[in-house]
Scaffold this motif. Structure first.
Motif, PDB file in Angstrom:
ATOM      1  N   LEU A 203      32.506  42.745  62.029  1.00 31.08           N
ATOM      2  CA  LEU A 203      31.338  41.913  61.841  1.00 31.08           C
ATOM      3  C   LEU A 203      31.780  40.475  61.648  1.00 31.08           C
ATOM      4  O   LEU A 203      32.965  40.172  61.723  1.00 31.08           O
ATOM      5  N   PHE A 204      30.846  39.584  61.401  1.00 31.10           N
ATOM      6  CA  PHE A 204      31.149  38.171  61.213  1.00 31.10           C
ATOM      7  C   PHE A 204      30.233  37.655  60.113  1.00 31.10           C
ATOM      8  O   PHE A 204      29.031  37.494  60.323  1.00 31.10           O
ATOM      9  N   LEU A 205      30.786  37.454  58.923  1.00 31.63           N
ATOM     10  CA  LEU A 205      30.034  36.939  57.782  1.00 31.63           C
ATOM     11  C   LEU A 205      30.784  35.751  57.202  1.00 31.63           C
ATOM     12  O   LEU A 205      32.014  35.742  57.173  1.00 31.63           O
ATOM     13  N   LEU A 206      30.050  34.779  56.700  1.00 29.43           N
ATOM     14  CA  LEU A 206      30.667  33.634  56.043  1.00 29.43           C
ATOM     15  C   LEU A 206      30.530  33.780  54.535  1.00 29.43           C
ATOM     16  O   LEU A 206      29.504  34.267  54.040  1.00 29.43           O
ATOM     17  N   THR A 207      31.564  33.357  53.801  1.00 23.95           N
ATOM     18  CA  THR A 207      31.540  33.390  52.342  1.00 23.95           C
ATOM     19  C   THR A 207      32.502  32.333  51.815  1.00 23.95           C
ATOM     20  O   THR A 207      33.212  31.692  52.589  1.00 23.95           O
ATOM     21  N   SER A 208      32.527  32.171  50.527  1.00 26.32           N
ATOM     22  CA  SER A 208      33.488  31.278  49.867  1.00 26.32           C
ATOM     23  C   SER A 208      34.214  32.083  48.804  1.00 26.32           C
ATOM     24  O   SER A 208      33.586  32.842  48.053  1.00 26.32           O
ATOM     25  N   PHE A 209      35.537  31.919  48.741  1.00 25.72           N
ATOM     26  CA  PHE A 209      36.346  32.630  47.765  1.00 25.72           C
ATOM     27  C   PHE A 209      36.575  31.766  46.529  1.00 25.72           C
ATOM     28  O   PHE A 209      36.698  30.549  46.627  1.00 25.72           O
ATOM     29  N   PHE A 210      36.667  32.439  45.368  1.00 25.84           N
ATOM     30  CA  PHE A 210      36.913  31.776  44.092  1.00 25.84           C
ATOM     31  C   PHE A 210      37.888  32.598  43.277  1.00 25.84           C
ATOM     32  O   PHE A 210      37.996  33.803  43.469  1.00 25.84           O
ATOM     33  N   THR A 211      38.582  31.940  42.339  1.00 26.46           N
ATOM     34  CA  THR A 211      39.377  32.671  41.360  1.00 26.46           C
ATOM     35  C   THR A 211      38.409  33.252  40.339  1.00 26.46           C
ATOM     36  O   THR A 211      37.257  32.806  40.253  1.00 26.46           O
ATOM     37  N   PRO A 212      38.842  34.215  39.517  1.00 29.81           N
ATOM     38  CA  PRO A 212      37.956  34.733  38.467  1.00 29.81           C
ATOM     39  C   PRO A 212      37.493  33.647  37.490  1.00 29.81           C
ATOM     40  O   PRO A 212      36.435  33.764  36.876  1.00 29.81           O
ATOM     41  N   GLU A 213      38.261  32.565  37.388  1.00 33.21           N
ATOM     42  CA  GLU A 213      37.884  31.451  36.509  1.00 33.21           C
ATOM     43  C   GLU A 213      36.888  30.495  37.174  1.00 33.21           C
ATOM     44  O   GLU A 213      36.415  29.556  36.549  1.00 33.21           O
ATOM     45  N   GLY A 214      36.614  30.703  38.470  1.00 31.89           N
ATOM     46  CA  GLY A 214      35.647  29.880  39.175  1.00 31.89           C
ATOM     47  C   GLY A 214      36.239  28.769  40.026  1.00 31.89           C
ATOM     48  O   GLY A 214      35.502  28.012  40.645  1.00 31.89           O
ATOM     49  N   ALA A 215      37.564  28.658  40.100  1.00 29.62           N
ATOM     50  CA  ALA A 215      38.189  27.633  40.947  1.00 29.62           C
ATOM     51  C   ALA A 215      38.020  28.013  42.418  1.00 29.62           C
ATOM     52  O   ALA A 215      38.290  29.152  42.805  1.00 29.62           O
ATOM     53  N   PRO A 216      37.569  27.071  43.249  1.00 28.97           N
ATOM     54  CA  PRO A 216      37.349  27.392  44.669  1.00 28.97           C
ATOM     55  C   PRO A 216      38.668  27.620  45.414  1.00 28.97           C
ATOM     56  O   PRO A 216      39.647  26.913  45.201  1.00 28.97           O
ATOM     57  N   LEU A 217      38.662  28.641  46.274  1.00 28.52           N
ATOM     58  CA  LEU A 217      39.813  28.940  47.132  1.00 28.52           C
ATOM     59  C   LEU A 217      39.508  28.663  48.597  1.00 28.52           C
ATOM     60  O   LEU A 217      40.349  28.907  49.448  1.00 28.52           O
ATOM     61  N   GLY A 218      38.293  28.181  48.889  1.00 30.89           N
ATOM     62  CA  GLY A 218      37.937  27.829  50.256  1.00 30.89           C
ATOM     63  C   GLY A 218      36.962  28.796  50.894  1.00 30.89           C
ATOM     64  O   GLY A 218      36.664  29.864  50.379  1.00 30.89           O
ATOM     65  N   LYS A 219      36.483  28.379  52.044  1.00 39.16           N
ATOM     66  CA  LYS A 219      35.547  29.187  52.824  1.00 39.16           C
ATOM     67  C   LYS A 219      36.312  30.196  53.666  1.00 39.16           C
ATOM     68  O   LYS A 219      37.483  29.993  53.983  1.00 39.16           O
ATOM     69  N   ALA A 220      35.608  31.266  54.057  1.00 37.39           N
ATOM     70  CA  ALA A 220      36.239  32.316  54.854  1.00 37.39           C
ATOM     71  C   ALA A 220      35.224  32.969  55.783  1.00 37.39           C
ATOM     72  O   ALA A 220      34.033  32.984  55.509  1.00 37.39           O
ATOM     73  N   ARG A 221      35.746  33.508  56.892  1.00 35.83           N
ATOM     74  CA  ARG A 221      34.961  34.296  57.839  1.00 35.83           C
ATOM     75  C   ARG A 221      35.433  35.741  57.735  1.00 35.83           C
ATOM     76  O   ARG A 221      36.578  36.048  58.078  1.00 35.83           O
TER      77      ARG A 221
ATOM     78  N   GLU B  54      37.203  36.431  43.917  1.00 38.25           N
ATOM     79  CA  GLU B  54      35.799  36.821  43.782  1.00 38.25           C
ATOM     80  C   GLU B  54      35.002  36.098  44.849  1.00 38.25           C
ATOM     81  O   GLU B  54      35.348  34.982  45.239  1.00 38.25           O
ATOM     82  N   PHE B  55      33.916  36.729  45.309  1.00 41.46           N
ATOM     83  CA  PHE B  55      33.059  36.111  46.318  1.00 41.46           C
ATOM     84  C   PHE B  55      31.743  36.859  46.376  1.00 41.46           C
ATOM     85  O   PHE B  55      31.624  37.979  45.884  1.00 41.46           O
ATOM     86  N   ASP B  56      30.745  36.210  46.932  1.00 40.58           N
ATOM     87  CA  ASP B  56      29.453  36.850  47.169  1.00 40.58           C
ATOM     88  C   ASP B  56      29.401  37.305  48.610  1.00 40.58           C
ATOM     89  O   ASP B  56      29.736  36.541  49.521  1.00 40.58           O
ATOM     90  N   LEU B  57      28.998  38.537  48.801  1.00 38.20           N
ATOM     91  CA  LEU B  57      28.873  39.110  50.133  1.00 38.20           C
ATOM     92  C   LEU B  57      27.410  39.409  50.387  1.00 38.20           C
ATOM     93  O   LEU B  57      26.766  40.103  49.591  1.00 38.20           O
ATOM     94  N   ARG B  58      26.865  38.842  51.446  1.00 37.65           N
ATOM     95  CA  ARG B  58      25.448  39.011  51.779  1.00 37.65           C
ATOM     96  C   ARG B  58      25.053  40.484  51.749  1.00 37.65           C
ATOM     97  O   ARG B  58      25.712  41.337  52.330  1.00 37.65           O
ATOM     98  N   GLY B  59      23.968  40.782  51.042  1.00 38.85           N
ATOM     99  CA  GLY B  59      23.458  42.140  50.966  1.00 38.85           C
ATOM    100  C   GLY B  59      24.154  43.009  49.937  1.00 38.85           C
ATOM    101  O   GLY B  59      23.639  44.051  49.543  1.00 38.85           O
ATOM    102  N   VAL B  60      25.335  42.603  49.493  1.00 37.07           N
ATOM    103  CA  VAL B  60      26.113  43.387  48.533  1.00 37.07           C
ATOM    104  C   VAL B  60      26.103  42.725  47.159  1.00 37.07           C
ATOM    105  O   VAL B  60      25.917  43.373  46.145  1.00 37.07           O
ATOM    106  N   GLY B  61      26.309  41.406  47.127  1.00 40.33           N
ATOM    107  CA  GLY B  61      26.393  40.675  45.865  1.00 40.33           C
ATOM    108  C   GLY B  61      27.823  40.287  45.556  1.00 40.33           C
ATOM    109  O   GLY B  61      28.668  40.169  46.451  1.00 40.33           O
ATOM    110  N   LYS B  62      28.111  40.128  44.274  1.00 40.40           N
ATOM    111  CA  LYS B  62      29.449  39.698  43.841  1.00 40.40           C
ATOM    112  C   LYS B  62      30.458  40.828  44.038  1.00 40.40           C
ATOM    113  O   LYS B  62      30.220  41.968  43.656  1.00 40.40           O
ATOM    114  N   VAL B  63      31.593  40.462  44.661  1.00 45.43           N
ATOM    115  CA  VAL B  63      32.665  41.419  44.918  1.00 45.43           C
ATOM    116  C   VAL B  63      33.958  40.834  44.344  1.00 45.43           C
ATOM    117  O   VAL B  63      34.225  39.640  44.482  1.00 45.43           O
TER     118      VAL B  63
END
Length: 122
Positions: free
Chosen positions: A21-39, A63-72
């Motif tokens: 599939l092809f979904l866009l999200t943004s990755f973060f550390t558990p502390e909330g620091a951004p790790l960048g966008k991802a496909r 950590e990241f939010d996945l459409r339809g799933v929520g926080k992963v």
């Protein structure tokens, strides 16, 4: 091409069936620091493979939010250049990511003049 090298370059063996599939999200550390966008390129109940805008090291908690799933939450199982594999802390239902974002409830909230073609009304 060297087939042995290609097999060695793959991540660890996968145990769950994957869904491309092809979904866009943004990755973060558990502390909330951004790790960048991802496909997200493929997804299973236990993990995913993604192309990242910058390298994320193996072993990093993510950590990241996945459409339809929520926080992963998970850990980077492998990392090669801008591609990573993530093993989830808790299995998910990957089919939830494929469901449409809008629901019938949104259709009911839409004004009547937007839901029907006025030329067909009599």
């Amino acid at each position: 091409m060297n087939d042995e090298r290609n097999i060695a370059d793959r991540g660890p063996a996968r145990t769950a069936p994957r869904d491309s599939l092809f979904l866009l999200t943004s990755f973060f550390t558990p502390e909330g620091a951004p790790l960048g966008k991802a496909r997200v390129r493929n997804l299973s109940a236990t993990g995913l493979m993604a192309d990242c805008e910058r390298a994320v090291p193996q072993g990093a908690k993510i950590e990241f939010d996945l459409r339809g799933v929520g926080k992963v939450c998970g850990v980077v199982a492998w990392s090669r250049d801008d591609k990573i594999g993530i093993a989830f802390d808790t299995p998910i239902d990957p089919q939830l990511a494929r469901k449409p974002v809008s629901s019938g409830a949104a259709q009911q909230q839409m004004p009547d003049y937007l839901r029907t073609n006025p030329l067909l009304r009599r």
